[in-house]
Design an enzyme around this catalytic site. Structure first.
Site, PDB file in Angstrom:
ATOM      1  N   ARG A 223       0.840  -1.184   0.000  1.00 25.35           N
ATOM      2  CA  ARG A 223       0.000   0.000   0.000  1.00 25.35           C
ATOM      3  C   ARG A 223       0.884   1.246   0.000  1.00 25.35           C
ATOM      4  O   ARG A 223       1.942   1.272   0.633  1.00 25.35           O
ATOM      5  CB  ARG A 223      -0.932   0.019   1.225  1.00 25.35           C
ATOM      6  CG  ARG A 223      -2.091  -0.966   1.146  1.00 25.35           C
ATOM      7  CD  ARG A 223      -3.084  -0.549   0.079  1.00 25.35           C
ATOM      8  NE  ARG A 223      -4.285  -1.373   0.046  1.00 25.35           N
ATOM      9  CZ  ARG A 223      -4.486  -2.403  -0.768  1.00 25.35           C
ATOM     10  NH1 ARG A 223      -3.521  -2.754  -1.617  1.00 25.35           N
ATOM     11  NH2 ARG A 223      -5.612  -3.077  -0.754  1.00 25.35           N
ATOM     12  N   HIS A 271      -0.950   1.250 -10.012  1.00 23.43           N
ATOM     13  CA  HIS A 271      -1.767   0.364  -9.176  1.00 23.43           C
ATOM     14  C   HIS A 271      -2.521  -0.658 -10.023  1.00 23.43           C
ATOM     15  O   HIS A 271      -3.742  -0.802  -9.921  1.00 23.43           O
ATOM     16  CB  HIS A 271      -2.748   1.182  -8.321  1.00 23.43           C
ATOM     17  CG  HIS A 271      -3.194   0.455  -7.087  1.00 23.43           C
ATOM     18  ND1 HIS A 271      -3.507   1.104  -5.928  1.00 23.43           N
ATOM     19  CD2 HIS A 271      -3.390  -0.867  -6.831  1.00 23.43           C
ATOM     20  CE1 HIS A 271      -3.879   0.221  -5.003  1.00 23.43           C
ATOM     21  NE2 HIS A 271      -3.811  -0.981  -5.533  1.00 23.43           N
TER      22      HIS A 271
END
Length: 308
Positions: A223, A271
């Site tokens: 993350r 991402h």
């Protein structure tokens, strides 16, 4: 059974059609077109409404459309409400593919060779065998173990680190804060697949990088808030790290002009390492809903104390 969906409406429409054909007893309502919110027992979302229980007073479970649930503010949710992350084969396979690509690229020194191409420089460097390359994976959940299985099959010398003890065939395992330094000192290529928690926020920093072997490389697919950008840039500048593959950032998207965009030793992707696959995800969702209907434990329920 009535469920509400609050995420990509195109995928939601596909899920509606799939459910109508394969599970007609499950009716999916796409946000914000919810006919009767009191009928909704399950909400599937990336970001729920601000006051989720006022919106859905009879909600029995909150499910994430992704592999993580750290985007949910658990303090705003009743402690008895199950929060469930997505576990499905398409998502896992995507991560295995990306981690394998990243490790192979770093192993074969491709960031350096791509930079040489831009400079029109024809220069070779030592080639290591996979068995000579030590790959350490932080985070030994579903995605970490699947990635390690593939890397082991390619001949890499693999290890893993997790908060609690694990036993994985062909993989040396470390655990706990007391064994982290030894794991880091061993890892030529470090892969971060940790969930975002208070403990892992900012974990990828100068102190951690200094414990890696000189010239190590990083794959960040955890993350964004886990990585200190300035510390990574400093480690690359000093040579402590040789390269990095970054798929998650903070913020997302990165602002124009951020150093990651043009750094010669960084591969940056938006991402996309692993994304929920439409058909396999809705099939996994239905299986979890059936478990809920039978009164069985659902797959992927997070531990509120750990945050994952």
């Amino acid at each position: 059974m009535h469920i509400a969906y609050k995420s990509d409406p195109v995928r939601g429409a596909h899920w509606q059609r799939w459910l109508a054909q394969h599970a007609p007893d499950i009716q999916l309502h796409i946000w914000p077109d919810i006919d009767d919110a009191e009928q909704v027992e399950v909400l599937v979302a990336w970001q729920p409404p601000d006051d989720v229980m006022a919106t859905f007073p009879n909600l029995k479970a909150l499910m994430s459309v992704g592999a993580g649930a750290d985007q949910f503010d658990l303090s705003k949710l009743p402690p008895e409400l199950p929060v469930v992350r997505m576990i499905e084969p398409g998502l896992t396979q995507g991560m295995v593919e990306y981690v394998t690509f990243a490790v192979l690229g770093l192993h074969r020194d491709m960031p350096r060779y791509f930079q040489q191409q831009r400079e029109q420089l024809w220069q070779t460097h030592r080639i290591y065998t996979a068995g000579e390359r030590r790959v350490g994976v932080m985070g030994l959940g579903e995605l970490g173990q699947a990635s390690l299985k593939q890397l082991v099959s390619l001949g890499f010398n693999c290890a893993g680190w997790s908060r609690t003890p694990r036993d994985i065939d062909g993989v040396r395992c470390w655990h706990g804060s007391e064994q982290l330094a030894e794991f880091l000192a061993w890892s030529d290529i470090l892969v971060c697949l940790l969930p975002l928690t208070d403990t892992t926020r900012g974990l990828l920093n100068a102190e951690l990088f200094a414990q890696l072997p000189s010239g190590a490389a990083l794959v960040q697919v955890g993350r964004g808030p886990q990585l200190n950008d300035d510390h990574l840039l400093a480690a690359l500048a000093s040579g402590q790290l040789s390269a990095a593959v970054i798929d998650v950032t903070d913020p997302e998207p990165l602002p124009a002009g951020h150093p990651f965009w043009h750094h010669p030793a960084i591969w940056l992707t938006p991402h996309i390492a692993s994304q929920t696959q439409t058909d396999s995800a809705v099939a996994a969702l239905v299986e979890n809903l059936r478990r809920y209907q039978r009164g069985e434990p659902m797959v992927g329920v997070i531990d509120r104390n750990r945050g994952y």
